[in-house]
Every structure is written in structure tokens, then in C-alpha cells.
Design an enzyme around this catalytic site. Structure first.
Site, PDB file in Angstrom:
ATOM      1  N   ASP A   4      44.891  34.792  48.185  1.00 41.59           N
ATOM      2  CA  ASP A   4      44.759  36.185  48.619  1.00 41.59           C
ATOM      3  C   ASP A   4      46.093  36.932  48.500  1.00 41.59           C
ATOM      4  O   ASP A   4      47.161  36.316  48.616  1.00 41.59           O
ATOM      5  CB  ASP A   4      44.293  36.180  50.087  1.00 41.59           C
ATOM      6  CG  ASP A   4      43.635  37.479  50.474  1.00 41.59           C
ATOM      7  OD1 ASP A   4      43.479  38.359  49.601  1.00 41.59           O
ATOM      8  OD2 ASP A   4      43.280  37.622  51.649  1.00 41.59           O
ATOM      9  N   GLY A   5      46.013  38.246  48.279  1.00 44.34           N
ATOM     10  CA  GLY A   5      47.217  39.083  48.319  1.00 44.34           C
ATOM     11  C   GLY A   5      47.688  39.592  46.968  1.00 44.34           C
ATOM     12  O   GLY A   5      48.749  40.212  46.889  1.00 44.34           O
ATOM     13  N   GLU A  65      30.817  38.517  46.953  1.00 40.58           N
ATOM     14  CA  GLU A  65      31.055  39.864  47.508  1.00 40.58           C
ATOM     15  C   GLU A  65      32.018  40.681  46.637  1.00 40.58           C
ATOM     16  O   GLU A  65      32.113  41.898  46.782  1.00 40.58           O
ATOM     17  CB  GLU A  65      31.642  39.758  48.929  1.00 40.58           C
ATOM     18  CG  GLU A  65      30.640  39.273  49.986  1.00 40.58           C
ATOM     19  CD  GLU A  65      30.296  37.799  49.879  1.00 40.58           C
ATOM     20  OE1 GLU A  65      31.196  37.001  49.524  1.00 40.58           O
ATOM     21  OE2 GLU A  65      29.125  37.434  50.109  1.00 40.58           O
ATOM     22  N   ASN A  66      32.761  40.010  45.741  1.00 41.98           N
ATOM     23  CA  ASN A  66      33.772  40.721  44.947  1.00 41.98           C
ATOM     24  C   ASN A  66      33.192  41.724  43.938  1.00 41.98           C
ATOM     25  O   ASN A  66      33.917  42.561  43.404  1.00 41.98           O
ATOM     26  CB  ASN A  66      34.713  39.740  44.218  1.00 41.98           C
ATOM     27  CG  ASN A  66      35.733  39.100  45.133  1.00 41.98           C
ATOM     28  OD1 ASN A  66      36.194  37.986  44.898  1.00 41.98           O
ATOM     29  ND2 ASN A  66      36.117  39.784  46.199  1.00 41.98           N
ATOM     30  N   ARG A  88      45.258  29.392  52.888  1.00 42.23           N
ATOM     31  CA  ARG A  88      44.958  30.801  52.609  1.00 42.23           C
ATOM     32  C   ARG A  88      46.272  31.586  52.663  1.00 42.23           C
ATOM     33  O   ARG A  88      47.002  31.511  53.654  1.00 42.23           O
ATOM     34  CB  ARG A  88      43.963  31.390  53.606  1.00 42.23           C
ATOM     35  CG  ARG A  88      43.672  32.853  53.239  1.00 42.23           C
ATOM     36  CD  ARG A  88      42.478  33.456  53.932  1.00 42.23           C
ATOM     37  NE  ARG A  88      42.164  34.743  53.298  1.00 42.23           N
ATOM     38  CZ  ARG A  88      41.001  35.344  53.320  1.00 42.23           C
ATOM     39  NH1 ARG A  88      39.995  34.795  53.937  1.00 42.23           N
ATOM     40  NH2 ARG A  88      40.824  36.502  52.708  1.00 42.23           N
ATOM     41  N   LEU A  93      37.610  32.814  56.765  1.00 42.56           N
ATOM     42  CA  LEU A  93      37.107  31.940  55.695  1.00 42.56           C
ATOM     43  C   LEU A  93      36.490  32.696  54.534  1.00 42.56           C
ATOM     44  O   LEU A  93      36.367  32.162  53.436  1.00 42.56           O
ATOM     45  CB  LEU A  93      36.036  30.995  56.254  1.00 42.56           C
ATOM     46  CG  LEU A  93      36.533  29.720  56.902  1.00 42.56           C
ATOM     47  CD1 LEU A  93      35.349  28.823  57.235  1.00 42.56           C
ATOM     48  CD2 LEU A  93      37.481  28.976  55.970  1.00 42.56           C
ATOM     49  N   TRP A 136      50.502  42.554  46.487  1.00 38.15           N
ATOM     50  CA  TRP A 136      51.710  42.184  45.728  1.00 38.15           C
ATOM     51  C   TRP A 136      51.970  43.226  44.629  1.00 38.15           C
ATOM     52  O   TRP A 136      53.097  43.681  44.449  1.00 38.15           O
ATOM     53  CB  TRP A 136      51.496  40.791  45.130  1.00 38.15           C
ATOM     54  CG  TRP A 136      52.647  40.220  44.369  1.00 38.15           C
ATOM     55  CD1 TRP A 136      53.685  39.486  44.882  1.00 38.15           C
ATOM     56  CD2 TRP A 136      52.871  40.307  42.950  1.00 38.15           C
ATOM     57  NE1 TRP A 136      54.540  39.122  43.869  1.00 38.15           N
ATOM     58  CE2 TRP A 136      54.071  39.608  42.676  1.00 38.15           C
ATOM     59  CE3 TRP A 136      52.183  40.906  41.885  1.00 38.15           C
ATOM     60  CZ2 TRP A 136      54.591  39.480  41.388  1.00 38.15           C
ATOM     61  CZ3 TRP A 136      52.702  40.789  40.600  1.00 38.15           C
ATOM     62  CH2 TRP A 136      53.888  40.087  40.366  1.00 38.15           C
TER      63      TRP A 136
HETATM   64  C1  FPP Z   1      42.608  37.989  46.047  1.00 44.77           C
HETATM   65  O1  FPP Z   1      43.564  39.020  46.120  1.00 44.77           O
HETATM   66  C2  FPP Z   1      42.373  37.603  44.664  1.00 44.77           C
HETATM   67  C3  FPP Z   1      41.188  37.682  44.010  1.00 44.77           C
HETATM   68  C4  FPP Z   1      39.941  38.160  44.667  1.00 44.77           C
HETATM   69  C5  FPP Z   1      41.047  37.342  42.582  1.00 44.77           C
HETATM   70  C6  FPP Z   1      41.740  36.086  42.144  1.00 44.77           C
HETATM   71  C7  FPP Z   1      41.385  35.838  40.737  1.00 44.77           C
HETATM   72  C8  FPP Z   1      42.244  35.569  39.761  1.00 44.77           C
HETATM   73  C9  FPP Z   1      43.701  35.420  39.964  1.00 44.77           C
HETATM   74  C10 FPP Z   1      41.640  35.450  38.392  1.00 44.77           C
HETATM   75  C11 FPP Z   1      42.050  34.297  37.579  1.00 44.77           C
HETATM   76  C12 FPP Z   1      41.444  33.012  37.934  1.00 44.77           C
HETATM   77  C13 FPP Z   1      41.669  31.860  37.227  1.00 44.77           C
HETATM   78  C14 FPP Z   1      41.073  30.578  37.694  1.00 44.77           C
HETATM   79  C15 FPP Z   1      42.486  31.824  36.013  1.00 44.77           C
HETATM   80  P1  FPP Z   1      43.102  40.465  46.588  1.00 44.77           P
HETATM   81  O2  FPP Z   1      42.754  41.262  45.381  1.00 44.77           O
HETATM   82  O3  FPP Z   1      42.024  40.369  47.608  1.00 44.77           O
HETATM   83  O4  FPP Z   1      44.440  41.002  47.201  1.00 44.77           O
HETATM   84  P2  FPP Z   1      44.604  42.042  48.407  1.00 44.77           P
HETATM   85  O5  FPP Z   1      43.946  41.415  49.601  1.00 44.77           O
HETATM   86  O6  FPP Z   1      46.086  42.146  48.537  1.00 44.77           O
HETATM   87  O7  FPP Z   1      43.947  43.314  47.976  1.00 44.77           O
END
Ligand code: FPP
Length: 242
Positions: A21-22, A68-69, A189, A196, A26
Site C-alpha cells: 500500500d501507499g 474493489e480496485n 502491510r 485487511l 508516494w
Molecule cells: C496500493 O497503493 C497499490 C495498488 C492497489 C496496486 C499495486 C499494483 C502494482 C504495483 C502493479 C504491479 C504488480 C505486479 C505483480 C508486477 P495505493 O494506490 O492504494 O496507494 P495510496 O493508498 O497511497 O493511494
């Protein structure tokens, strides 16, 4: 398995699950679009796979995209899917070098056909590798996974292949996407969130949880070692008394 890390003898968890997450925050801190954070996050995953393998961890399971994404903007969803395409395209070559088996958990049916093909190819071509097990949770939701398992069990009951009285916890575990994986020993996490988010809700029943404020693109070998050191300070009793 035990290993000496920075002069300390530590018990190495067999299976680590990660909520990465994050990425968005970032990127925001750097005045960049969210996709920039996901791209950096994807690079970190590759590095952490190598690091985990070096430390003797056998299974790593990461939450790449939840059920949910899909609520995120089309631009962001497309960006994440393109990163996955990119990763999967040369994953077989990378896996061959590292003796790494790749699996994807989640409902694959809703994914674009070309991604489904890339997943099937990666799973098929790496199924004989047994050095390290990398699992990507994609269009994954714990409740959705349990729902699908219940559907499979119900049809076995309906077809008289299964007596409802014989259903036990193992029957359910066997129908989950993670049937071939041991339950995680440690969940990490990042980014300071303490929830979770529908991740491996059945499998994490006895798992130790490690939360860190570090944002996923800044996560590194040192952070991984910190998580393992924390894990070693826990007393796992599985509901019993020691
Ligand atoms: C959470 O950060 C991250 C995600 C929901 C996506 C993660 C997916 C990848 C890095 C894609 C690549 C995967 C592979 C296996 C190569 P967030 O967007 O929720 O961050 P925030 O909470 O700061 O908004």
C-alpha cells in the site's frame, strides 16, 4: 528454517503475504501521477522476490489488484493492468533463472483475454519450478474467493459427490484459490493502514501482522529484515498455551 541475519539467528517465516500500500501517496509526495507510484511499486516487487528468496522464504503472495480496485479511474486501472502485462510477459524468463513458480489467485474471468493467456502461460511454464513460490492476487477478494469455494462445494453436494456431514475446514481450504499454498506466517502491510481490505481473510486466521508506515515503493531488504525480526519477537500459540 533458521538463518543468521545481521549477526542474529532468526526463524524465517515460510510464507509472507504482503499488502503493498501507499503507491499513490508516494507519487503524490513527488508531485507525480499515481501511475508513477505503481510503476515504482512493480519494480520493488521484483526486488523483494529476489530478497525473499535469498533470505530463505519459500512463498511470497502479493495483493496487486482487489475486486474493489475496479472503482478507481479507468486511467489508473489501465495503468495497473499494463504493468501486469509487462511483468507477466518476461516473467517466465525471470522465473527460469530463479527456479520460481508463478501463480495467480483471484477471479481471472473478469480480466482481459490477453492477460488471462499470459497468466495461463506463466503458470503452466513455471509449474515445475520449486525454489521459490511467487503468487499474485489479481482481481482478488477474500469474500469472493470464499463465495466461489462455497459454489464449488455446493455443486459437489448437489451431484451427490459430497456428504454435507463430511465438510470440514480442510474441505473449504481445498476449494480456495490458495489450495496449494500453506497459510501465511506473516502479513506485511505498508503505509500505516491497519486493516485487511478483504485479503486472504480465511488464510490469515493465525498469521502474525506487521504494519509499517513505509510506503510500498520505499520498501526494501532492510524493511523485510525488520519485519522478520518483529516476527521473531512474537509468540505463536495458535489458541493454545505455551
Ligand atoms: C496500493 O497503493 C497499490 C495498488 C492497489 C496496486 C499495486 C499494483 C502494482 C504495483 C502493479 C504491479 C504488480 C505486479 C505483480 C508486477 P495505493 O494506490 O492504494 O496507494 P495510496 O493508498 O497511497 O493511494
Amino acid at each position: 528454517m533458521q538463518k543468521v541475519i545481521d549477526g542474529e539467528t532468526l526463524e524465517i517465516p515460510q510464507h509472507i503475504a504482503i499488502i503493498m500500500d501507499g503507491n499513490g501517496r508516494w507519487a503524490k509526495k513527488k508531485h507525480m501521477p499515481r501511475g508513477y507510484g505503481h510503476k515504482a511499486g512493480a519494480k520493488v516487487i521484483e526486488q523483494i522476490c529476489d530478497d525473499a528468496d535469498k533470505l530463505g522464504i519459500k512463498y511470497l503472495t502479493v495483493y496487486a489488484f482487489s475486486t474493489e480496485n475496479w472503482k478507481r479511474s479507468v486511467e489508473e486501472v489501465t495503468g495497473i493492468m499494463n504493468l501486469l502485462r509487462f511483468y507477466l510477459k518476461d516473467s517466465v524468463e525471470r522465473a527460469s533463472k530463479n527456479n520460481m513458480r508463478i501463480r495467480v489467485i483471484g477471479d481471472k474471468n473478469a480480466l482481459d483475454k490477453d492477460i488471462q493467456d499470459l497468466i495461463n502461460d506463466a503458470e503452466e511454464k513455471t509449474k515445475h519450478f520449486d525454489g521459490f513460490n511467487f503468487t499474485i492476487a489479481l482481481n482478488y477478494g477474500g469474500r469472493d474467493e470464499i463465495k466461489r469455494a462455497v459454489q464449488k462445494i455446493s455443486s459437489k453436494v448437489k451431484n451427490n459427490e459430497l456428504d454435507p456431514e463430511m465438510i470440514d475446514e480442510q474441505t473449504i481450504s481445498n476449494e480456495l484459490d490458495t489450495a496449494e499454498l500453506p497459510d501465511p506466517d506473516l502479513l506485511i502491510r505498508t503505509s500505516g493502514e491497519l486493516r485487511l481490505s478483504n485479503y486472504l481473510i480465511w488464510q490469515l486466521a493465525y498469521t502474525e501482522f506487521y504494519f509499517t508506515d513505509v510506503l510500498w515503493p520505499d520498501f526494501d531488504m532492510n524493511e523485510l529484515k525488520n519485519a522478520i525480526k518483529y516476527y521473531n519477537g512474537r509468540d505463536r500459540r495458535y489458541g493454545g498455551v505455551k
